[in-house]
Design a protein around this motif. Sequence first.
Motif, PDB file in Angstrom:
ATOM      1  N   ASP A   1       0.344  -3.583 -23.871  1.00 32.02           N
ATOM      2  CA  ASP A   1      -0.871  -3.227 -23.136  1.00 32.02           C
ATOM      3  C   ASP A   1      -1.253  -4.293 -22.112  1.00 32.02           C
ATOM      4  OD1 ASP A   1      -1.536  -4.640 -25.753  1.00 32.02           O
ATOM      5  OD2 ASP A   1      -3.439  -4.856 -24.694  1.00 32.02           O
ATOM      6  N   GLU A   2      -0.477  -5.383 -22.011  1.00 35.04           N
ATOM      7  CA  GLU A   2      -0.815  -6.499 -21.127  1.00 35.04           C
ATOM      8  C   GLU A   2       0.059  -6.589 -19.885  1.00 35.04           C
ATOM      9  OE1 GLU A   2      -2.304  -9.747 -24.485  1.00 35.04           O
ATOM     10  OE2 GLU A   2      -0.168  -9.660 -23.940  1.00 35.04           O
ATOM     11  N   VAL A   3       1.142  -5.830 -19.841  1.00 34.18           N
ATOM     12  CA  VAL A   3       2.149  -6.091 -18.808  1.00 34.18           C
ATOM     13  C   VAL A   3       1.916  -5.362 -17.491  1.00 34.18           C
ATOM     14  CG1 VAL A   3       3.964  -6.703 -20.424  1.00 34.18           C
ATOM     15  CG2 VAL A   3       3.634  -4.304 -19.818  1.00 34.18           C
ATOM     16  N   HIS A   4       1.172  -4.270 -17.508  1.00 37.28           N
ATOM     17  CA  HIS A   4       1.075  -3.442 -16.305  1.00 37.28           C
ATOM     18  C   HIS A   4       0.500  -4.212 -15.123  1.00 37.28           C
ATOM     19  CE1 HIS A   4       0.614   0.146 -13.836  1.00 37.28           C
ATOM     20  NE2 HIS A   4      -0.620  -0.253 -13.580  1.00 37.28           N
ATOM     21  N   ASP A   5      -0.640  -4.861 -15.326  1.00 40.56           N
ATOM     22  CA  ASP A   5      -1.291  -5.555 -14.210  1.00 40.56           C
ATOM     23  C   ASP A   5      -0.450  -6.716 -13.691  1.00 40.56           C
ATOM     24  OD1 ASP A   5      -3.387  -3.803 -14.356  1.00 40.56           O
ATOM     25  OD2 ASP A   5      -4.719  -5.139 -15.463  1.00 40.56           O
ATOM     26  N   GLU A   6       0.226  -7.434 -14.599  1.00 37.40           N
ATOM     27  CA  GLU A   6       1.109  -8.523 -14.167  1.00 37.40           C
ATOM     28  C   GLU A   6       2.248  -7.967 -13.312  1.00 37.40           C
ATOM     29  OE1 GLU A   6       0.747 -11.653 -14.467  1.00 37.40           O
ATOM     30  OE2 GLU A   6      -0.217 -12.222 -16.355  1.00 37.40           O
ATOM     31  N   ALA A   7       2.834  -6.863 -13.773  1.00 37.24           N
ATOM     32  CA  ALA A   7       3.951  -6.276 -13.033  1.00 37.24           C
ATOM     33  C   ALA A   7       3.505  -5.758 -11.671  1.00 37.24           C
ATOM     34  CB  ALA A   7       4.584  -5.155 -13.847  1.00 37.24           C
ATOM     35  N   GLU A   8       2.273  -5.267 -11.576  1.00 36.11           N
ATOM     36  CA  GLU A   8       1.754  -4.786 -10.297  1.00 36.11           C
ATOM     37  C   GLU A   8       1.780  -5.895  -9.248  1.00 36.11           C
ATOM     38  OE1 GLU A   8       0.048  -1.703  -9.118  1.00 36.11           O
ATOM     39  OE2 GLU A   8       1.458  -1.002 -10.646  1.00 36.11           O
ATOM     40  N   VAL A   9       1.519  -7.119  -9.669  1.00 34.88           N
ATOM     41  CA  VAL A   9       1.532  -8.254  -8.745  1.00 34.88           C
ATOM     42  C   VAL A   9       2.961  -8.693  -8.448  1.00 34.88           C
ATOM     43  CG1 VAL A   9       0.835 -10.657  -8.419  1.00 34.88           C
ATOM     44  CG2 VAL A   9      -0.740  -9.036  -9.513  1.00 34.88           C
ATOM     45  N   LEU A  10       3.741  -8.871  -9.506  1.00 36.36           N
ATOM     46  CA  LEU A  10       5.076  -9.453  -9.349  1.00 36.36           C
ATOM     47  C   LEU A  10       6.055  -8.526  -8.645  1.00 36.36           C
ATOM     48  CD1 LEU A  10       5.433 -11.143 -12.858  1.00 36.36           C
ATOM     49  CD2 LEU A  10       5.137 -12.292 -10.657  1.00 36.36           C
ATOM     50  N   GLU A  11       5.869  -7.217  -8.768  1.00 35.79           N
ATOM     51  CA  GLU A  11       6.833  -6.279  -8.173  1.00 35.79           C
ATOM     52  C   GLU A  11       6.919  -6.418  -6.661  1.00 35.79           C
ATOM     53  OE1 GLU A  11       4.142  -2.213  -7.705  1.00 35.79           O
ATOM     54  OE2 GLU A  11       5.045  -2.708  -9.630  1.00 35.79           O
TER      55      GLU A  11
ATOM     56  N   ALA B   1       0.838  -1.208   0.000  1.00 36.37           N
ATOM     57  CA  ALA B   1       0.000   0.000   0.000  1.00 36.37           C
ATOM     58  C   ALA B   1       0.869   1.253   0.000  1.00 36.37           C
ATOM     59  CB  ALA B   1      -0.927  -0.013   1.207  1.00 36.37           C
ATOM     60  N   ILE B   2       1.889   1.279   0.862  1.00 36.38           N
ATOM     61  CA  ILE B   2       2.794   2.429   0.906  1.00 36.38           C
ATOM     62  C   ILE B   2       3.509   2.581  -0.433  1.00 36.38           C
ATOM     63  CG2 ILE B   2       4.951   3.272   1.900  1.00 36.38           C
ATOM     64  CD1 ILE B   2       3.985   2.246   4.594  1.00 36.38           C
ATOM     65  N   ASP B   3       3.982   1.467  -0.985  1.00 33.36           N
ATOM     66  CA  ASP B   3       4.679   1.521  -2.264  1.00 33.36           C
ATOM     67  C   ASP B   3       3.781   2.073  -3.367  1.00 33.36           C
ATOM     68  OD1 ASP B   3       7.013   0.565  -1.168  1.00 33.36           O
ATOM     69  OD2 ASP B   3       6.627  -1.518  -1.726  1.00 33.36           O
ATOM     70  N   ASP B   4       2.510   1.704  -3.350  1.00 34.21           N
ATOM     71  CA  ASP B   4       1.588   2.202  -4.378  1.00 34.21           C
ATOM     72  C   ASP B   4       1.401   3.711  -4.263  1.00 34.21           C
ATOM     73  OD1 ASP B   4       1.269  -0.280  -5.502  1.00 34.21           O
ATOM     74  OD2 ASP B   4      -0.632  -0.719  -4.489  1.00 34.21           O
ATOM     75  N   TYR B   5       1.335   4.218  -3.059  1.00 32.77           N
ATOM     76  CA  TYR B   5       1.228   5.675  -2.871  1.00 32.77           C
ATOM     77  C   TYR B   5       2.486   6.365  -3.393  1.00 32.77           C
ATOM     78  CZ  TYR B   5      -3.029   6.056  -0.021  1.00 32.77           C
ATOM     79  OH  TYR B   5      -4.335   6.080   0.417  1.00 32.77           O
ATOM     80  N   LEU B   6       3.629   5.878  -2.985  1.00 35.11           N
ATOM     81  CA  LEU B   6       4.887   6.515  -3.386  1.00 35.11           C
ATOM     82  C   LEU B   6       5.083   6.448  -4.894  1.00 35.11           C
ATOM     83  CD1 LEU B   6       7.262   5.223  -0.566  1.00 35.11           C
ATOM     84  CD2 LEU B   6       6.031   7.402  -0.667  1.00 35.11           C
ATOM     85  N   LYS B   7       4.712   5.313  -5.473  1.00 34.37           N
ATOM     86  CA  LYS B   7       4.850   5.141  -6.923  1.00 34.37           C
ATOM     87  C   LYS B   7       3.937   6.111  -7.674  1.00 34.37           C
ATOM     88  CE  LYS B   7       3.315   1.284  -8.543  1.00 34.37           C
ATOM     89  NZ  LYS B   7       3.183  -0.160  -8.850  1.00 34.37           N
ATOM     90  N   THR B   8       2.733   6.304  -7.186  1.00 35.40           N
ATOM     91  CA  THR B   8       1.792   7.217  -7.828  1.00 35.40           C
ATOM     92  C   THR B   8       2.284   8.655  -7.753  1.00 35.40           C
ATOM     93  OG1 THR B   8      -0.054   5.739  -7.295  1.00 35.40           O
ATOM     94  CG2 THR B   8      -0.598   8.019  -7.833  1.00 35.40           C
ATOM     95  N   ILE B   9       2.818   9.051  -6.604  1.00 39.34           N
ATOM     96  CA  ILE B   9       3.368  10.405  -6.453  1.00 39.34           C
ATOM     97  C   ILE B   9       4.554  10.597  -7.392  1.00 39.34           C
ATOM     98  CG2 ILE B   9       4.417  12.040  -4.845  1.00 39.34           C
ATOM     99  CD1 ILE B   9       2.883  10.497  -2.596  1.00 39.34           C
ATOM    100  N   TYR B  10       5.414   9.606  -7.464  1.00 40.02           N
ATOM    101  CA  TYR B  10       6.588   9.640  -8.350  1.00 40.02           C
ATOM    102  C   TYR B  10       6.146   9.787  -9.806  1.00 40.02           C
ATOM    103  CZ  TYR B  10      11.003   7.885 -10.456  1.00 40.02           C
ATOM    104  OH  TYR B  10      12.152   7.720 -11.188  1.00 40.02           O
TER     105      TYR B  10
END
Length: 212
Positions: free
Chosen positions: A94-104, A5-14
Amino acid sequence: MASPAIDDYLKTIYNHTEWQDDPITPSQLAAELRLAPSTVTEMVQKLAAQGLVSHRPYGPVRLTPAGAARAAAIIRRHRLIETWLVREFGYAWDEVHDEAEVLEHTISDRLLEAIDARLGHPRFDPHGDAIPDAGGAVDRAPFVLLAEVEEGAGGPVLRVSDRDPAVLRALQDAGIDVGHVLTVVSAGVVRLDGGETVTLPPAATEAVWLAR
């Protein structure tokens, strides 16, 4: 402390200030994360208490040096994984974003560095976004949003936003990818690599950046 959750906030701000200069506001952050403003306000206060962001009431939210370093680290993970999925597994851009969101959030640092070495230490992901190095530094050329390019001017495609998969698919169908040269013919119409003219899909001019 590791926290998706923290990483998602920081990533969005970045991400918000990566391709333009205006800092993100709490309302914009709430919209980007699809969360209630009250939820975002509470989390921003926690991030500020941890020294990851600076924020005044009703003012914009900015990353501190510590927050920027942590954001760059998770961005590095995300973009290396996207590049890996495209190059090694044949995913479309167009397919990689959601996969990367999980794997990261799941792969080890050792595996991440092995992926980086396997790929030859790429500097950019499939969308043209710069991949931070292990120290958080990025190498990015001067850029201009396609919507701001005058008729008759243009340049190589530097980056395409991955926000809308439909736009990515439409651009791919039109033969437009990172590295291709676009020249603006008129509003919403470009010349591709000095040859054919292409009518861009809706919202494309706000999703494509050219090198200056």
